[in-house]
Design a protein around this motif. Structure first.
Motif, PDB file in Angstrom:
ATOM      1  N   LEU A   1       0.899  -1.108   0.110  1.00  0.00           N
ATOM      2  CA  LEU A   1       0.113   0.010  -0.014  1.00  0.00           C
ATOM      3  C   LEU A   1       0.889   1.354  -0.018  1.00  0.00           C
ATOM      4  CD1 LEU A   1      -2.576  -1.079   2.396  1.00  0.00           C
ATOM      5  CD2 LEU A   1      -2.927  -0.944  -0.078  1.00  0.00           C
ATOM      6  N   ALA A   2       1.983   1.184   0.580  1.00  0.00           N
ATOM      7  CA  ALA A   2       3.019   2.336   0.604  1.00  0.00           C
ATOM      8  C   ALA A   2       3.418   2.589  -0.474  1.00  0.00           C
ATOM      9  CB  ALA A   2       3.723   2.100   1.826  1.00  0.00           C
ATOM     10  N   SER A   3       3.983   1.521  -1.421  1.00  0.00           N
ATOM     11  CA  SER A   3       4.262   1.793  -2.555  1.00  0.00           C
ATOM     12  C   SER A   3       3.363   2.257  -3.663  1.00  0.00           C
ATOM     13  CB  SER A   3       4.934   0.283  -3.199  1.00  0.00           C
ATOM     14  OG  SER A   3       3.949  -0.411  -3.534  1.00  0.00           O
ATOM     15  N   ALA A   4       2.037   2.044  -3.366  1.00  0.00           N
ATOM     16  CA  ALA A   4       0.945   2.533  -4.221  1.00  0.00           C
ATOM     17  C   ALA A   4       0.529   4.080  -3.787  1.00  0.00           C
ATOM     18  CB  ALA A   4      -0.394   1.743  -4.106  1.00  0.00           C
ATOM     19  N   GLY A   5       1.348   4.440  -2.707  1.00  0.00           N
ATOM     20  CA  GLY A   5       0.958   5.995  -2.400  1.00  0.00           C
ATOM     21  C   GLY A   5      -0.232   6.030  -1.281  1.00  0.00           C
ATOM     22  N   VAL A   6      -0.534   5.045  -0.827  1.00  0.00           N
ATOM     23  CA  VAL A   6      -1.568   4.893   0.103  1.00  0.00           C
ATOM     24  C   VAL A   6      -1.036   5.368   1.537  1.00  0.00           C
ATOM     25  CG1 VAL A   6      -3.208   3.712   1.503  1.00  0.00           C
ATOM     26  CG2 VAL A   6      -2.867   3.141  -0.901  1.00  0.00           C
ATOM     27  N   GLU A   7      -1.556   6.517   2.242  1.00  0.00           N
ATOM     28  CA  GLU A   7      -1.019   7.124   3.362  1.00  0.00           C
ATOM     29  C   GLU A   7      -1.797   6.335   4.638  1.00  0.00           C
ATOM     30  OE1 GLU A   7      -2.057  11.217   3.240  1.00  0.00           O
ATOM     31  OE2 GLU A   7       0.015  11.758   2.515  1.00  0.00           O
ATOM     32  N   SER A   8      -3.041   6.098   4.430  1.00  0.00           N
ATOM     33  CA  SER A   8      -3.846   4.979   5.358  1.00  0.00           C
ATOM     34  C   SER A   8      -5.124   4.157   4.960  1.00  0.00           C
ATOM     35  CB  SER A   8      -4.363   5.915   6.548  1.00  0.00           C
ATOM     36  OG  SER A   8      -5.222   6.848   6.080  1.00  0.00           O
ATOM     37  N   TYR A   9      -5.282   3.438   5.651  1.00  0.00           N
ATOM     38  CA  TYR A   9      -6.597   2.860   5.138  1.00  0.00           C
ATOM     39  C   TYR A   9      -7.611   2.382   6.295  1.00  0.00           C
ATOM     40  CZ  TYR A   9      -4.782  -1.764   6.097  1.00  0.00           C
ATOM     41  OH  TYR A   9      -4.457  -3.120   6.683  1.00  0.00           O
ATOM     42  N   PHE A  10      -8.925   2.126   6.105  1.00  0.00           N
ATOM     43  CA  PHE A  10      -9.769   1.660   7.139  1.00  0.00           C
ATOM     44  C   PHE A  10     -10.625   0.359   6.527  1.00  0.00           C
ATOM     45  CE2 PHE A  10     -13.990   2.356   8.882  1.00  0.00           C
ATOM     46  CZ  PHE A  10     -13.984   2.213  10.126  1.00  0.00           C
ATOM     47  N   VAL A  11     -10.691  -0.537   7.491  1.00  0.00           N
ATOM     48  CA  VAL A  11     -11.540  -1.632   7.197  1.00  0.00           C
ATOM     49  C   VAL A  11     -12.804  -1.346   7.885  1.00  0.00           C
ATOM     50  CG1 VAL A  11     -11.796  -4.312   7.231  1.00  0.00           C
ATOM     51  CG2 VAL A  11      -9.638  -2.807   6.460  1.00  0.00           C
ATOM     52  N   ASP A  12     -13.994  -1.475   7.116  1.00  0.00           N
ATOM     53  CA  ASP A  12     -15.255  -1.411   7.699  1.00  0.00           C
ATOM     54  C   ASP A  12     -15.961  -2.876   7.675  1.00  0.00           C
ATOM     55  OD1 ASP A  12     -18.009  -0.735   8.591  1.00  0.00           O
ATOM     56  OD2 ASP A  12     -17.885   1.084   7.664  1.00  0.00           O
ATOM     57  N   LEU A  13     -15.804  -3.262   8.647  1.00  0.00           N
ATOM     58  CA  LEU A  13     -16.344  -4.659   8.570  1.00  0.00           C
ATOM     59  C   LEU A  13     -17.886  -4.952   8.691  1.00  0.00           C
ATOM     60  CD1 LEU A  13     -13.923  -6.411  11.203  1.00  0.00           C
ATOM     61  CD2 LEU A  13     -13.925  -6.644   8.704  1.00  0.00           C
ATOM     62  N   ILE A  14     -18.683  -3.895   9.046  1.00  0.00           N
ATOM     63  CA  ILE A  14     -20.002  -3.647   9.106  1.00  0.00           C
ATOM     64  C   ILE A  14     -20.478  -3.330   7.694  1.00  0.00           C
ATOM     65  CG2 ILE A  14     -22.117  -2.467   9.982  1.00  0.00           C
ATOM     66  CD1 ILE A  14     -20.589  -3.950  12.329  1.00  0.00           C
ATOM     67  N   ARG A  15     -19.975  -2.372   6.849  1.00  0.00           N
ATOM     68  CA  ARG A  15     -20.381  -2.045   5.505  1.00  0.00           C
ATOM     69  C   ARG A  15     -19.684  -2.912   4.599  1.00  0.00           C
ATOM     70  NH1 ARG A  15     -18.462   3.257   4.357  1.00  0.00           N
ATOM     71  NH2 ARG A  15     -19.442   2.760   2.194  1.00  0.00           N
ATOM     72  N   GLY A  16     -18.509  -3.895   5.139  1.00  0.00           N
ATOM     73  CA  GLY A  16     -18.046  -4.566   4.049  1.00  0.00           C
ATOM     74  C   GLY A  16     -16.954  -4.019   3.069  1.00  0.00           C
TER      75      GLY A  16
END
Length: 68
Positions: free
Chosen positions: A27-42
């Motif tokens: 993800l860092a190599s793709a430029g992603v600064e952060s991410y959030f996994v929402d298990l309720i919304r999927g």
């Protein structure tokens, strides 16, 4: 925004093929600064520089949240 790298990291993680450090590295190599996994919304939301986001659906089966 390299959506292919984000999707691959997500799917490899869900399949148990990637460790957490491997996911972060991709993800860092793709430029992603952060991410959030929402298990309720999927969904997985990836946050990039400049306020860009990308939302990808999870392939894991969703389970309802218990009321208790």
């Amino acid at each position: 925004m390299n959506i292919e790298v984000m999707c691959n990291a997500l799917h490899q993680s869900e399949a148990g093929n990637y460790t957490f450090p491997q996911v972060l590295q991709d993800l860092a190599s793709a430029g992603v600064e952060s991410y959030f996994v929402d298990l309720i919304r999927g969904v997985d939301t990836f946050y990039l520089p400049g306020g860009q986001t990308h939302v990808e659906p999870l392939t894991l089966p969703l389970h309802p949240v218990s009321e208790t």
